[in-house]
Scaffold this active site. Structure first.
Site, short mmCIF file in Angstrom:
data_model
loop_
_atom_site.label_atom_id
_atom_site.label_comp_id
_atom_site.label_asym_id
_atom_site.label_seq_id
_atom_site.Cartn_x
_atom_site.Cartn_y
_atom_site.Cartn_z
CB SER A 72 -0.89 0.04 1.24
OG SER A 72 -1.72 -1.08 1.28
N1 SAH Z 1 -1.05 -4.47 3.85
C1 SAH Z 1 -0.31 -4.82 2.67
C2 SAH Z 1 -1.07 -4.47 1.40
C3 SAH Z 1 -1.42 -5.67 0.66
S1 SAH Z 1 -2.49 -5.52 -0.72
C4 SAH Z 1 1.08 -4.22 2.66
O1 SAH Z 1 1.34 -3.35 3.50
O2 SAH Z 1 1.92 -4.62 1.85
C5 SAH Z 1 -3.83 -6.55 -0.18
C6 SAH Z 1 -3.53 -8.00 0.13
O3 SAH Z 1 -4.77 -8.59 0.50
C7 SAH Z 1 -2.98 -8.83 -1.01
O4 SAH Z 1 -1.77 -9.39 -0.63
C8 SAH Z 1 -4.05 -9.91 -1.23
O5 SAH Z 1 -3.52 -11.18 -1.57
C9 SAH Z 1 -4.70 -9.95 0.14
N2 SAH Z 1 -6.06 -10.53 0.19
C10 SAH Z 1 -7.06 -10.41 -0.71
N3 SAH Z 1 -8.15 -11.08 -0.27
C11 SAH Z 1 -7.82 -11.63 0.93
C12 SAH Z 1 -8.51 -12.44 1.90
N4 SAH Z 1 -9.78 -12.85 1.71
N5 SAH Z 1 -7.86 -12.80 3.02
C13 SAH Z 1 -6.57 -12.41 3.25
N6 SAH Z 1 -5.86 -11.66 2.38
C14 SAH Z 1 -6.48 -11.27 1.24
#
Ligand code: SAH
Length: 228
Positions: A71
């Site tokens: 993010s």
């Molecule tokens: N907080 C992260 C941002 C990740 S983007 C950071 O700081 O890097 C969002 C993430 O949510 C992705 O890795 C995706 O695989 C995950 N995601 C999507 N649906 C999900 C679910 N149902 N349960 C857990 N993770 C999920």
């Protein structure tokens, strides 16, 4: 690269981190001093692919493995501030991704549980968080739309992927006074950041702003119909 130029590069990154905090966070109304200190303490360059390190302090999302993104720092700071953490909380993060958001949260709360649906990302993030010494973060591979009943209840649930509606299981995993920060909406309507607060068994909602996130895929989120 010689060790001299490596330490020069570290200095450049440190300065870039300070500039980012000033320009992109403080000047955009992130004022909670605990949030600013937390962002300042986490080396974002450790959470991005090697060839993106020099972009670590541009205020933008960057690609990580498995077609996902880390993010934007402003978004991480905004969600952390919206969660109103004081340091004693147990927090659930959904969407571990790189682990960066969890690392920032670990500086703001007592315990952080973070769930990632893609096993490869979860194991990379767990290894990275452990290597960097974030001992109060626990990483799980699962469908985060189910919450995390085994570690509930939580004082805050922070969801870093977007859904059309609030996944049902979250409310009963929240303490009285607890907050859920989640982007909701569809591709056609756009996504808005919501804060839900639990009082007397009822959730009140506030809309905090417009954002763009990858989809939350799972039983109570979007169907898994697209290839990773
Ligand atoms: N907080 C992260 C941002 C990740 S983007 C950071 O700081 O890097 C969002 C993430 O949510 C992705 O890795 C995706 O695989 C995950 N995601 C999507 N649906 C999900 C679910 N149902 N349960 C857990 N993770 C999920």
């Amino acid at each position: 690269m010689s060790s001299h130029s490596e330490s020069d590069f570290d200095d450049v990154l440190k300065t870039a981190r300070k500039t980012m905090i000033e320009k992109h966070l403080r000047q955009r109304e992130i004022t909670d001093p605990r949030v600013l200190t937390a962002i300042e303490s986490v080396p974002r360059e450790e959470f991005v692919p090697q060839d993106s390190r020099r972009f670590a302090y541009n205020d933008c999302a960057l690609p990580i493995d498995c077609h996902q993104t880390i993010s934007q720092p402003f978004t991480v700071a905004f969600m952390c501030a919206a969660a109103q953490l004081t340091g004693n909380e147990t927090v659930l993060e959904i969407g571990t991704g790189s682990g960066y958001g969890a690392a920032v949260l670990s500086q703001l709360a007592r315990e952080v549980h973070t769930v990632e649906r893609i096993p490869e990302l979860a194991s990379q993030a767990a290894e990275r968080l452990q290597r960097l010494g974030y001992d109060n973060v626990h990483v799980y591979t699962d469908d985060g739309t189910l919450g995390l009943p085994q570690a509930a209840p939580f004082d805050a649930i922070i969801v870093t992927a977007s859904s059309e509606q609030l996944p049902e299981p979250y409310q009963e995993q929240l303490n009285e006074g607890g907050r859920i920060i989640i982007p909701l909406g569809s591709e056609s309507t756009g996504q808005r950041m919501y804060r839900f607060t639990l009082h007397g068994g009822r959730l009140s909602e506030e809309i905090l702003g417009a954002f763009v996130f990858v989809p939350l895929i799972g039983k109570f989120g979007h169907p898994s119909d697209r290839p990773e």
